[in-house]
Design a protein around this motif. Structure first.
Motif, mmCIF file in Angstrom:
data_model
loop_
_atom_site.group_PDB
_atom_site.id
_atom_site.type_symbol
_atom_site.label_atom_id
_atom_site.label_comp_id
_atom_site.label_asym_id
_atom_site.label_seq_id
_atom_site.Cartn_x
_atom_site.Cartn_y
_atom_site.Cartn_z
ATOM 1 N N LYS A 155 -160.746 -49.198 51.571
ATOM 2 C CA LYS A 155 -160.094 -50.370 52.143
ATOM 3 C C LYS A 155 -158.735 -50.557 51.477
ATOM 4 N N PHE A 156 -157.702 -50.689 52.307
ATOM 5 C CA PHE A 156 -156.352 -50.917 51.807
ATOM 6 C C PHE A 156 -156.078 -52.418 51.725
ATOM 7 N N THR A 157 -155.440 -52.815 50.648
ATOM 8 C CA THR A 157 -155.071 -54.224 50.503
ATOM 9 C C THR A 157 -153.572 -54.451 50.624
ATOM 10 N N SER A 158 -152.787 -53.373 50.649
ATOM 11 C CA SER A 158 -151.333 -53.501 50.833
ATOM 12 C C SER A 158 -150.852 -52.482 51.852
ATOM 13 N N LEU A 159 -151.517 -52.479 53.011
ATOM 14 C CA LEU A 159 -151.119 -51.603 54.117
ATOM 15 C C LEU A 159 -150.205 -52.384 55.051
ATOM 16 N N TYR A 160 -149.102 -51.762 55.446
ATOM 17 C CA TYR A 160 -148.112 -52.439 56.278
ATOM 18 C C TYR A 160 -147.901 -51.718 57.607
ATOM 19 N N SER A 161 -147.801 -52.505 58.673
ATOM 20 C CA SER A 161 -147.235 -51.989 59.916
ATOM 21 C C SER A 161 -145.718 -52.006 59.736
ATOM 22 N N THR A 162 -145.006 -51.355 60.617
ATOM 23 C CA THR A 162 -143.543 -51.309 60.480
ATOM 24 C C THR A 162 -142.865 -52.476 61.168
ATOM 25 N N ASN A 163 -143.607 -53.189 62.013
ATOM 26 C CA ASN A 163 -143.002 -54.245 62.814
ATOM 27 C C ASN A 163 -144.038 -55.318 63.078
ATOM 28 N N SER A 164 -143.574 -56.502 63.458
ATOM 29 C CA SER A 164 -144.504 -57.610 63.670
ATOM 30 C C SER A 164 -144.855 -57.821 65.136
ATOM 31 N N PHE A 183 -138.994 -50.599 54.599
ATOM 32 C CA PHE A 183 -137.945 -51.326 55.311
ATOM 33 C C PHE A 183 -138.528 -51.971 56.569
ATOM 34 N N PHE A 184 -138.188 -53.231 56.788
ATOM 35 C CA PHE A 184 -138.709 -53.963 57.936
ATOM 36 C C PHE A 184 -137.554 -54.513 58.769
ATOM 37 N N TYR A 185 -137.456 -53.998 59.973
ATOM 38 C CA TYR A 185 -136.401 -54.403 60.897
ATOM 39 C C TYR A 185 -136.964 -55.307 61.985
ATOM 40 N N CYS A 186 -136.203 -56.332 62.329
ATOM 41 C CA CYS A 186 -136.431 -57.077 63.564
ATOM 42 C C CYS A 186 -135.314 -56.645 64.499
ATOM 43 N N ASN A 187 -135.679 -55.949 65.574
ATOM 44 C CA ASN A 187 -134.685 -55.241 66.378
ATOM 45 C C ASN A 187 -133.858 -54.350 65.447
ATOM 46 N N ASP A 188 -132.539 -54.458 65.446
ATOM 47 C CA ASP A 188 -131.752 -53.599 64.560
ATOM 48 C C ASP A 188 -131.242 -54.340 63.333
ATOM 49 N N MET A 189 -131.842 -55.497 63.027
ATOM 50 C CA MET A 189 -131.478 -56.269 61.843
ATOM 51 C C MET A 189 -132.479 -55.998 60.728
ATOM 52 N N LEU A 190 -131.997 -55.553 59.581
ATOM 53 C CA LEU A 190 -132.885 -55.348 58.448
ATOM 54 C C LEU A 190 -133.263 -56.706 57.881
ATOM 55 N N PHE A 191 -134.516 -57.093 58.099
ATOM 56 C CA PHE A 191 -134.981 -58.417 57.696
ATOM 57 C C PHE A 191 -135.449 -58.461 56.248
ATOM 58 N N ALA A 192 -136.193 -57.429 55.847
ATOM 59 C CA ALA A 192 -136.830 -57.505 54.529
ATOM 60 C C ALA A 192 -137.163 -56.113 54.031
ATOM 61 N N VAL A 193 -137.413 -56.016 52.724
ATOM 62 C CA VAL A 193 -137.951 -54.789 52.147
ATOM 63 C C VAL A 193 -139.091 -55.167 51.209
ATOM 64 N N ARG A 194 -140.051 -54.278 51.103
ATOM 65 C CA ARG A 194 -141.074 -54.365 50.055
ATOM 66 C C ARG A 194 -140.726 -53.292 49.041
ATOM 67 N N TYR A 195 -140.563 -53.690 47.771
ATOM 68 C CA TYR A 195 -140.189 -52.766 46.714
ATOM 69 C C TYR A 195 -141.017 -53.070 45.481
ATOM 70 N N GLY A 196 -141.901 -52.145 45.137
ATOM 71 C CA GLY A 196 -142.786 -52.385 44.004
ATOM 72 C C GLY A 196 -143.593 -53.652 44.223
ATOM 73 N N SER A 197 -143.576 -54.545 43.242
ATOM 74 C CA SER A 197 -144.321 -55.795 43.350
ATOM 75 C C SER A 197 -143.591 -56.858 44.163
ATOM 76 N N TYR A 198 -142.384 -56.547 44.633
ATOM 77 C CA TYR A 198 -141.514 -57.588 45.176
ATOM 78 C C TYR A 198 -141.273 -57.445 46.675
ATOM 79 N N LYS A 199 -141.006 -58.566 47.281
ATOM 80 C CA LYS A 199 -140.567 -58.643 48.673
ATOM 81 C C LYS A 199 -139.207 -59.327 48.651
ATOM 82 N N VAL A 200 -138.220 -58.697 49.279
ATOM 83 C CA VAL A 200 -136.859 -59.221 49.332
ATOM 84 C C VAL A 200 -136.516 -59.480 50.793
ATOM 85 N N HIS A 201 -136.185 -60.727 51.111
ATOM 86 C CA HIS A 201 -135.872 -61.136 52.482
ATOM 87 C C HIS A 201 -134.363 -61.373 52.629
ATOM 88 N N PHE A 202 -133.755 -60.643 53.557
ATOM 89 C CA PHE A 202 -132.344 -60.879 53.884
ATOM 90 C C PHE A 202 -132.212 -61.893 55.018
#
Length: 511
Positions: free
Chosen positions: A60-69, A382-401
């Motif tokens: 079971k994964f606890t930090s599995l991500y889809s690429t888009n919402s 890297f997480f894009y909403c359309n062609d806008m880079l919204f956020a990244v997950r890096y190590g323990s951190y989430k950075v939202h632009f």
């Protein structure tokens, strides 16, 4: 020297597994099922089911991500191992509408195409939502058959939707222009009936598995359920009930469908040579009251880029190869499934384009200690909403632009009636760019290991090194980024599927 030799031995074992066993592969993908919707992921009242059994029997994964919402971009990424922005699966409609003349590009190389080329039988049932026609109502040039699936059963080329409601609780009648069912490339119902939908998927998928087993051929099955996207439904003879009402009953029918396929592979004696992956395309649609998903402790949901929109359930099961009851807390992307499955099948990932997924074979087969996997912990997503880079997950951190506002349940209560019944189809903020999108400069920072609910912002001034590291990875990423052509904005009326163009209503409820 001893450590190096041990690693070489483990890698040799993995290579031999890939070459000798060439496991059958099944992807079960749910629709809008949130991180907190399953009993095995902590829901307090959802009933236990066969999907939860997979979690006990596998990883079971606890930090599995889809690429888009939302679904079209995330599904395109899963099948190609590439970010949607590279493929062109972005644009103002967010997903492929019925009247789109576009689809998943033919020059993208999909997982089933590679697996087919190395001897796998490839099959698909269920939701597609990666394109239908080009410029005529029945061309079907973007359907699954043209992307590597040799056998395609009953499928929804678009989706289940609010407009497809048959209960008359939300709609007087289903809208045929949004609700149609195909068998391979042929419309068989418009609008479609939900009555035996899940059962049909199960029966057809079981037949495909039996046929390939009799031929002694490895197979790949993409089984794409329409639970638990609105409109909510339960099969006519399923009779599932739940403490959670109709939504929980839908989870139970979804889990039943997975369980029936698992029974089939066990009865055929191929259980130990079948690799199964269960996941969801994006987070739960929280604005739909008690007919929407639950993302547990995570903030946000479908259509936004807080954790609840993109962190999803994920389970891998392969008896004898993946240890039962394993918890994988490393950062993993659905993009990785493409690379991992291709390599385990003895195929090769394309070398003429950027593949964003990593091979996680060593993780899942135990050749790396999950608790000390520093390389994976430091990866960036890297997480894009359309062609806008919204956020990244890096190590323990989430950075939202950029972010979208997330309302509390009390704030969108006007969309909910008695007992949490949704009165209307509601999304607080959907498109980007739009007036509801908020830019952050400096960006928002959260430690999502310590604070997965993203409730407590960190001070950018105290995390300058982190932001410099993210900036470095962004520059590296941008140096490889060639945006695909926007495929989701175009509309073309003649592309609208219609079972009988002589009928203005396009209604053909064939038996």
């Amino acid at each position: 020297m001893a450590i190096r030799c041990t690693n070489l031995i483990l890698l040799t074992i993995i290579a031999n597994i890939s070459t000798a066993l060439r496991p059958n592969m099944i992807i079960f993908i749910a629709d809008d099922v949130g991180y907190g919707d399953l009993k095995s992921y902590g829901h307090p009242t959802q009933e236990w089911g066969p999907i939860d059994d997979l979690a006990e029997e596998g990883m079971k994964f606890t930090s599995l991500y889809s690429t888009n919402s939302v679904c079209s971009p995330s599904r395109a990424a899963l099948l190609t191992g590439r970010l949607p922005i590279r493929i062109g699966v972005y644009g103002k409609n967010m997903v492929f509408p019925a009247q789109s003349p576009n689809g998943l590009p033919k020059d993208e190389i999909t997982m089933p195409e590679i697996l087919r080329d190395v001897g796998y039988a490839t099959g698909m049932v269920g939701k597609w939502h990666l394109g239908i026609n080009d410029y005529t109502p029945m061309s079907g040039v973007h359907l699954p058959h043209y992307h590597g699936f040799d056998w395609v059963g009953t499928n929804l080329p678009l989706s289940n939707a609010w407009a497809c409601d048959e209960t008359k609780k939300h709609m007087d009648a289903p809208n045929p222009f949004n609700c149609f069912m195909y068998n391979n490339e042929t419309i068989i119902q418009q609008p479609f009936s939900h009555q035996y939908l899940t059962k049909t998927f199960v029966v057809e998928a079981s037949t495909f598995i039996k046929q390939q087993t009799e031929k002694d051929e490895p197979f790949f099955l993409y089984m794409s359920f329409v639970h638990n996207h609105v409109a909510m439904f339960i099969g006519k003879d399923a009779k599932f009930t739940s403490n959670r009402g109709i939504y929980g009953a839908g989870i139970r029918e979804l889990s039943w469908g997975v369980g029936e396929i698992m029974k089939e592979i066990q009865s055929l004696g191929i259980d130990n040579n079948t690799l199964v992956f269960f996941t969801s395309d994006n987070g739960g649609h929280i604005e739909l009251c008690n007919e929407g998903g639950n993302n547990g402790i995570l903030k946000g949901g479908k259509a936004n880029y807080y954790e609840g929109g993109i962190r999803v359930p994920g389970i891998l099961r392969w008896p004898g190869q993946i240890s039962a009851g394993t918890i994988n807390s490393n950062i993993v992307s659905q993009l990785d499934i493409f690379t991992t499955f291709v390599n385990l099948a003895g195929g090769e990932t394309p070398s003429d384009r950027v593949i964003d997924g990593r091979d996680i074979t060593q993780q899942i087969l135990g050749a790396m200690k999950l608790k000390n996997e520093s390389k994976t912990k430091k990866r960036i997503l890297f997480f894009y909403c359309n062609d806008m880079l919204f956020a990244v997950r890096y190590g323990s951190y989430k950075v939202h632009f950029y972010t979208m506002p997330v309302k509390s349940k009390e704030e969108y209560a006007d969309a909910c009636g008695e007992g949490g019944f949704p009165n209307k189809l509601y999304v607080n903020c959907l498109n980007c760019p739009s007036d509801c999108v908020i830019k952050h400069d400096p960006p928002l920072i959260f430690n999502v290991d310590a604070d997965p609910g993203e409730g407590y912002q960190l001070d950018p001034a105290l995390h300058k090194l982190l932001l410099l590291e993210v900036k470095h990875f962004l520059a590296e990423h941008n140096s490889t980024l060639i945006k695909g052509e926007d495929l989701l904005s175009a509309l073309n009326q003649p592309s609208q599927p219609c079972c009988d163009s002589s009928k203005p209503s396009c209604s053909c409820n064939y038996p």
